[in-house]
Enzyme design. Structure first.
Site, short mmCIF file in Angstrom:
data_model
loop_
_atom_site.label_atom_id
_atom_site.label_comp_id
_atom_site.label_asym_id
_atom_site.label_seq_id
_atom_site.Cartn_x
_atom_site.Cartn_y
_atom_site.Cartn_z
NE ARG A 90 -32.11 31.28 -9.88
CZ ARG A 90 -31.50 31.42 -10.32
NH1 ARG A 90 -31.76 31.63 -11.23
NH2 ARG A 90 -30.30 31.93 -9.45
CD GLU A 107 -32.12 38.74 -8.94
OE1 GLU A 107 -31.74 38.88 -7.68
OE2 GLU A 107 -31.35 38.26 -10.32
NE ARG A 115 -34.59 34.49 -10.77
CZ ARG A 115 -33.68 34.40 -10.15
NH1 ARG A 115 -33.42 33.77 -8.95
NH2 ARG A 115 -33.06 35.23 -10.52
CB CYS A 119 -28.49 39.12 -11.29
SG CYS A 119 -26.88 39.13 -11.48
CB THR A 121 -23.97 35.71 -12.45
OG1 THR A 121 -26.33 36.15 -11.86
CG2 THR A 121 -23.13 37.00 -11.48
NE ARG A 166 -29.03 29.10 -7.15
CZ ARG A 166 -29.78 28.89 -5.58
NH1 ARG A 166 -27.83 28.00 -4.87
NH2 ARG A 166 -29.81 28.64 -3.98
NE ARG A 173 -25.99 31.37 -4.47
CZ ARG A 173 -26.99 32.21 -5.22
NH1 ARG A 173 -28.49 31.52 -4.70
NH2 ARG A 173 -26.73 32.04 -6.96
CD GLU A 206 -26.84 35.78 -4.32
OE1 GLU A 206 -27.92 35.93 -5.05
OE2 GLU A 206 -26.12 35.03 -4.88
P1 ADP Z 1 -32.33 31.66 -6.13
O1 ADP Z 1 -31.99 30.00 -6.26
O2 ADP Z 1 -33.50 31.77 -7.01
O3 ADP Z 1 -31.37 31.74 -6.95
P2 ADP Z 1 -31.88 31.64 -3.29
O4 ADP Z 1 -30.14 31.27 -3.52
O5 ADP Z 1 -31.97 32.69 -2.39
O6 ADP Z 1 -32.07 32.26 -4.72
O7 ADP Z 1 -32.74 30.70 -2.63
C1 ADP Z 1 -34.43 30.86 -2.87
C2 ADP Z 1 -34.69 29.83 -1.75
O8 ADP Z 1 -34.39 28.75 -2.46
C3 ADP Z 1 -34.45 29.82 -0.50
O9 ADP Z 1 -35.17 29.94 0.54
C4 ADP Z 1 -33.03 28.59 -0.44
O10 ADP Z 1 -33.54 28.22 0.98
C5 ADP Z 1 -34.34 27.98 -1.24
N1 ADP Z 1 -33.32 26.66 -1.66
C6 ADP Z 1 -32.67 27.12 -2.39
N2 ADP Z 1 -31.86 25.84 -2.86
C7 ADP Z 1 -32.67 24.51 -1.75
C8 ADP Z 1 -33.07 23.10 -1.75
N3 ADP Z 1 -32.56 22.68 -2.77
N4 ADP Z 1 -33.34 22.99 -1.19
C9 ADP Z 1 -34.45 23.42 -0.48
N5 ADP Z 1 -34.52 24.93 -0.84
C10 ADP Z 1 -33.83 25.06 -1.69
N1 ILO Z 2 -26.48 41.69 -6.99
C1 ILO Z 2 -25.50 40.55 -5.99
C2 ILO Z 2 -26.08 39.55 -5.98
C3 ILO Z 2 -25.58 38.77 -7.48
C4 ILO Z 2 -25.42 37.71 -8.12
N2 ILO Z 2 -26.27 37.22 -7.50
C5 ILO Z 2 -28.39 36.88 -7.39
C6 ILO Z 2 -29.93 36.60 -7.09
N3 ILO Z 2 -28.20 37.91 -8.97
C7 ILO Z 2 -24.08 40.89 -5.72
O1 ILO Z 2 -23.79 41.36 -6.93
O2 ILO Z 2 -23.71 40.40 -4.89
#
Ligand code: ADP
Ligand code: ILO
Length: 346
Positions: free
Chosen positions: A116, A215, A219, A261, A263, A270, A299, A304
């Protein structure tokens, strides 16, 4: 937007970057500053002050925040990305430059792959400082642009407002949709007026998805089962280029794509796999040594701040700024190859 003259009460054992870099001197120098959207230091730090278990703890309200509050943001950006105030970001969206044959053609380890990027609309405040009217305009403009997509990327937009509990719960459980009520986003002001203005666009196969006004304002996501990382990357690159023809994205030469953010700055990318590593999971020290070497983050499988289930982890690139999109995916790919090799040897 709020303002405070009081240095926040941060516990001594707080480990976030906010706690590390918000010294009394930095606080005094920044506490009375306000961006043209009215975003203050108190707004930028509220998430980390309310959630002392944050890893980072700060959010920007607009592109200006990164300059105005640089004494706080710059050291955080330096520590997270290894990127200095004088460095320049570089971009490479060419899938031909990615060397990533499927590392698991028999499907023994990699369950799914997802890449993403975050994007925000040029000349708009970021989510923490956006007004309800501006957010609704972003939803309208972006969803209209998406509805014009064709071929594999053609799909429909599903606003959160009016979506049944059952449908949203299933989309979240299947890893397609963001969760409601995240406490870090809540304190950052990102959940205001929820669920209005938010939604998800996806194609029929759910291999191309766009979250609107979570966020970040967009995305853009490409995902599918298995480990064909190059196919996932190629689809995403095509989609980004198509969307950018209609929606101008916020970008600076120094910080790349601007995100709320720090990061996520730069590529805002990501790239992750959900991967089963049950043996390695029993030796977290070795596991972490490999992920550190390849600049990877571990993760849990529900996003996250979630836990692993049954030895399945979400493994992704950690660096996003000062490296190209191709390099972000290459970090993940090279690390995944090393993790699979180690798992096989155990
Ligand atoms: P982001 O990647 O958008 O920063 P998250 O870590 O919250 O945020 O992940 C968002 C969603 O994407 C979650 O439901 C997570 O389980 C799913 N996800 C992340 N990576 C994968 C993957 N490789 N395969 C399937 N689902 C994924
Ligand atoms: N504000 C949260 C998440 C930081 C990094 N992740 C994202 C989704 N931006 C923290 O500081 O742990």
């Amino acid at each position: 937007m709020s303002q405070t003259n009081e240095f926040p009460n941060l516990p001594a054992d707080c480990k976030s970057m906010l706690c590390k870099y918000l010294t009394k001197e930095v606080f005094e120098a920044l506490k009375d500053k306000k961006t043209s959207n009215g975003f203050t230091l108190a707004d930028a730090i509220n998430s980390g002050v309310k959630n002392i278990d944050s890893g980072i703890g700060v959010y920007a309200g607009d592109v200006e925040s990164y300059d105005l509050f640089a004494p706080l943001f710059d050291p955080i950006i330096k520590e997270y990305h290894g990127f200095s105030a004088t460095d320049k970001h570089v971009s490479n969206l060419n899938p031909d430059d990615l060397i990533a044959p499927n590392p698991d053609p028999d499907g023994k380890y990699i369950i799914s792959t997802r890449i993403r990027v975050g994007r925000n609309v040029d000349n708009m405040p970021l989510g923490p400082a956006i007004t309800k009217e501006q957010r609704n305009k972003v939803e309208k403009d972006v969803s209209e642009a998406l509805m014009a997509m064709t071929g594999e990327l053609a799909g429909s937009y599903y606003p959160l407002n009016g979506m049944s509990e059952e449908v949203s719960a299933k989309l979240i459980a299947d890893h397609f949709l963001f969760k409601a009520g995240d406490r870090f986003l809540e304190a950052a002001g990102l959940n205001r007026d929820w669920p209005e203005g938010r939604g998800i666009y996806h194609n029929d196969d759910k291999t191309f998805l766009v979250w609107i006004n979570e966020e970040d304002q967009l995305r853009i996501i490409s995902m599918q089962m298995g480990g064909d990382i190059k196919e996932v990357f190629s689809r995403l690159m095509t989609a980004i280029k198509e969307i950018e023809k209609k929606v101008p994205f916020s970008f600076t030469d120094h910080l790349g794509y601007i995100t709320s953010c720090p990061t996520n700055l730069g590529t805002a990318m990501r790239a992750s796999v959900h991967i089963a590593l049950p043996k390695l999971a029993e030796d977290m020290e070795t596991f972490k040594a490999i992920t550190d070497k390849y600049h990877l983050q571990i993760r849990g499988i529900h996003g996250e701040h979630s836990e692993s289930e049954g030895g399945v982890y979400d493994i992704s690139n950690r660096r996003r700024l000062g490296v190209t999109e191709v390099q972000c995916v290459q970090d993940m790919y090279d690390g995944v190859v090393a993790l699979i090799k180690k798992e096989q040897s155990l």
